[in-house]
Design an enzyme around this catalytic site. Structure first.
Site, PDB file in Angstrom:
ATOM      1  N   CYS A   1     -10.775   9.662 -26.707  1.00  0.00           N
ATOM      2  CA  CYS A   1      -9.491   9.191 -27.254  1.00  0.00           C
ATOM      3  C   CYS A   1      -9.622   8.676 -28.684  1.00  0.00           C
ATOM      4  CB  CYS A   1      -8.891   8.122 -26.341  1.00  0.00           C
ATOM      5  SG  CYS A   1      -9.705   6.508 -26.470  1.00  0.00           S
TER       6      CYS A   1
ATOM      7  N   PRO B   1     -35.529  12.588 -58.104  1.00  0.00           N
ATOM      8  CA  PRO B   1     -36.898  12.999 -58.469  1.00  0.00           C
ATOM      9  C   PRO B   1     -37.068  14.517 -58.478  1.00  0.00           C
ATOM     10  CG  PRO B   1     -36.869  11.919 -56.293  1.00  0.00           C
ATOM     11  CD  PRO B   1     -35.474  11.865 -56.820  1.00  0.00           C
TER      12      PRO B   1
ATOM     13  N   HIS C   1     -19.014  10.165 -44.926  1.00  0.00           N
ATOM     14  CA  HIS C   1     -19.537  10.720 -43.666  1.00  0.00           C
ATOM     15  C   HIS C   1     -19.560   9.707 -42.533  1.00  0.00           C
ATOM     16  CE1 HIS C   1     -21.749  14.002 -46.187  1.00  0.00           C
ATOM     17  NE2 HIS C   1     -20.457  14.199 -46.101  1.00  0.00           N
TER      18      HIS C   1
HETATM   19  P1  NAD Z   1     -30.392  14.889 -48.583  1.00  0.00           P
HETATM   20  O1  NAD Z   1     -31.347  14.341 -47.581  1.00  0.00           O
HETATM   21  O2  NAD Z   1     -29.907  16.286 -48.443  1.00  0.00           O
HETATM   22  O3  NAD Z   1     -31.018  14.764 -50.047  1.00  0.00           O
HETATM   23  C1  NAD Z   1     -31.667  13.613 -50.472  1.00  0.00           C
HETATM   24  C2  NAD Z   1     -31.892  13.715 -51.949  1.00  0.00           C
HETATM   25  O4  NAD Z   1     -32.449  12.497 -52.383  1.00  0.00           O
HETATM   26  C3  NAD Z   1     -32.856  14.837 -52.374  1.00  0.00           C
HETATM   27  O5  NAD Z   1     -32.273  15.577 -53.434  1.00  0.00           O
HETATM   28  C4  NAD Z   1     -34.094  14.077 -52.847  1.00  0.00           C
HETATM   29  O6  NAD Z   1     -34.762  14.740 -53.914  1.00  0.00           O
HETATM   30  C5  NAD Z   1     -33.492  12.765 -53.317  1.00  0.00           C
HETATM   31  N1  NAD Z   1     -34.390  11.610 -53.278  1.00  0.00           N
HETATM   32  C6  NAD Z   1     -35.451  11.378 -52.464  1.00  0.00           C
HETATM   33  N2  NAD Z   1     -36.009  10.186 -52.742  1.00  0.00           N
HETATM   34  C7  NAD Z   1     -35.276   9.635 -53.747  1.00  0.00           C
HETATM   35  C8  NAD Z   1     -35.347   8.392 -54.467  1.00  0.00           C
HETATM   36  N3  NAD Z   1     -36.282   7.481 -54.207  1.00  0.00           N
HETATM   37  N4  NAD Z   1     -34.424   8.174 -55.440  1.00  0.00           N
HETATM   38  C9  NAD Z   1     -33.459   9.092 -55.724  1.00  0.00           C
HETATM   39  N5  NAD Z   1     -33.356  10.264 -55.078  1.00  0.00           N
HETATM   40  C10 NAD Z   1     -34.241  10.529 -54.096  1.00  0.00           C
HETATM   41  O7  NAD Z   1     -29.201  13.851 -48.593  1.00  0.00           O
HETATM   42  P2  NAD Z   1     -27.658  14.003 -48.899  1.00  0.00           P
HETATM   43  O8  NAD Z   1     -27.472  14.771 -50.162  1.00  0.00           O
HETATM   44  O9  NAD Z   1     -27.144  12.625 -48.791  1.00  0.00           O
HETATM   45  O10 NAD Z   1     -27.069  14.901 -47.708  1.00  0.00           O
HETATM   46  C11 NAD Z   1     -27.594  14.947 -46.389  1.00  0.00           C
HETATM   47  C12 NAD Z   1     -26.712  14.433 -45.255  1.00  0.00           C
HETATM   48  O11 NAD Z   1     -27.519  13.624 -44.383  1.00  0.00           O
HETATM   49  C13 NAD Z   1     -25.577  13.555 -45.634  1.00  0.00           C
HETATM   50  O12 NAD Z   1     -24.486  14.045 -44.968  1.00  0.00           O
HETATM   51  C14 NAD Z   1     -25.893  12.160 -45.109  1.00  0.00           C
HETATM   52  O13 NAD Z   1     -24.749  11.633 -44.462  1.00  0.00           O
HETATM   53  C15 NAD Z   1     -26.934  12.355 -44.083  1.00  0.00           C
HETATM   54  N6  NAD Z   1     -28.027  11.330 -44.079  1.00  0.00           N
HETATM   55  C16 NAD Z   1     -27.765  10.013 -44.341  1.00  0.00           C
HETATM   56  C17 NAD Z   1     -28.794   9.064 -44.365  1.00  0.00           C
HETATM   57  C18 NAD Z   1     -28.476   7.606 -44.622  1.00  0.00           C
HETATM   58  O14 NAD Z   1     -27.376   7.166 -44.321  1.00  0.00           O
HETATM   59  N7  NAD Z   1     -29.395   6.819 -45.212  1.00  0.00           N
HETATM   60  C19 NAD Z   1     -30.102   9.475 -44.146  1.00  0.00           C
HETATM   61  C20 NAD Z   1     -30.353  10.839 -43.880  1.00  0.00           C
HETATM   62  C21 NAD Z   1     -29.292  11.748 -43.860  1.00  0.00           C
HETATM   63 ZN    ZN Z   2     -11.410   6.411 -25.002  1.00  0.00          ZN
END
Ligand code: NAD
Ligand code: ZN
Length: 253
Positions: free
Chosen positions: A129, A221, A118
């Site tokens: 561009c 979790p 992502h």
């Molecule tokens: P999500 O937020 O949809 O899901 C997070 C998952 O992590 C949940 O299932 C939750 O139960 C679990 N979780 C929470 N705490 C945890 C822990 N301590 N250990 C293990 N698991 C834990 O995230 P996703 O599935 O990555 O998808 C959401 C989208 O949001 C993605 O496209 C991502 O790019 C983006 N995003 C990225 C970040 C980042 O880069 N850190 C932060 C927020 C959202």
């Molecule tokens: Zn440009």
């Protein structure tokens, strides 16, 4: 917590693909998407903060918010979960990290060749561009979530700079997807950590792994749609379960 069969299976794996989501960075203090109870995700339609249409409508709100997130990430540190994944490399011939995260905590923990499905908060580009834009090497001066900030201008065409992340309605970068798929097809084990398994196409990687005979191991979790397909489900935090796993493997060999 881990059966001997499970640990021996991991040690015999020639290649492991680790698929991570926002949950692995949660213990570094970076909010996950689905778990967020406060913040702009709650106040604004996600389509405004995470789509090209939303950016066109309110560039300074969107740019300011991503700069605020980048500031949070730069202040955060990799946690024991990120670090344990680097240690896990000692036990297998090849380990590939594929992440949905837009932070750089895997890299800062020491993981090499991380595949970002992502994109990244740290690699913005021109909205017009597509040319990459270099940040000045400083923490963005945004202390409050929701503060507006005018995006910088492109050095080439003068267009507005946008975050280098994949938004709703956009495709995952082709090269990253191909590398992720190749790694999964070649792996004996897919370890899914901290992802809700709801965002496509990332959520399809475990299915591809299963078709090619890999075992699926999940650490989360909370329940997810992957529970019923996973061969092993470990309920808990990545920052607790992964170091325990590395310790159990070291004790066994
Ligand atoms: P999500 O937020 O949809 O899901 C997070 C998952 O992590 C949940 O299932 C939750 O139960 C679990 N979780 C929470 N705490 C945890 C822990 N301590 N250990 C293990 N698991 C834990 O995230 P996703 O599935 O990555 O998808 C959401 C989208 O949001 C993605 O496209 C991502 O790019 C983006 N995003 C990225 C970040 C980042 O880069 N850190 C932060 C927020 C959202
Ligand atoms: Zn440009």
């Amino acid at each position: 917590m881990f059966s001997e069969d499970f640990l021996i299976g991991l040690l015999r794996a020639r290649r492991i693909t680790v698929l991570t989501g926002a949950g692995i960075s949660a213990e570094s203090g970076i909010a996950t998407f689905r778990d967020a109870q406060t913040g702009l995700w709650e106040r604004y339609d996600p389509a405004l903060l995470a789509s090209a249409e939303g950016y066109k409508e309110d560039k300074s709100l969107v740019w300011g918010w991503y700069e605020w997130r980048r500031a949070q990430v730069l202040k955060a540190k990799p946690n024991p979960g990120h670090l344990a994944l680097v240690e896990l490399e000692r036990f297998v011939d090849e380990l590939t990290v594929v992440t949905q995260n837009v932070d750089d905590l895997h890299e800062r923990a020491g993981s090499k060749g991380v595949i970002h499905l992502h994109g990244s908060l740290h690699h913005p580009k021109c909205f017009s561009c597509n040319e990459p834009h270099e940040f000045a090497n400083t923490i963005p001066n945004i202390a409050i979530e929701g503060e507006r900030l005018e995006p910088p201008r492109c050095d080439y065409c003068g267009g507005s700079i946008r975050p280098g992340v994949v938004w709703f309605g956009e495709l995952v970068p082709e090269e990253a997807w191909q590398q992720a798929e190749d790694a999964v097809i070649d792996s004996d084990v897919l370890l899914s950590i901290g992802t809700s398994s709801l965002v496509r196409p990332a959520s399809m990687l475990p299915d591809i792994a299963i078709v090619h005979g890999a075992k699926i191991v999940q650490i989360n979790p909370d329940p997810t749609p992957l529970d019923s397909k996973a061969h092993y489900n470990f309920r808990g935090k990545a920052g607790e379960i992964l170091p325990t796993l590395v310790k159990a493997l070291s004790d066994l060999i």
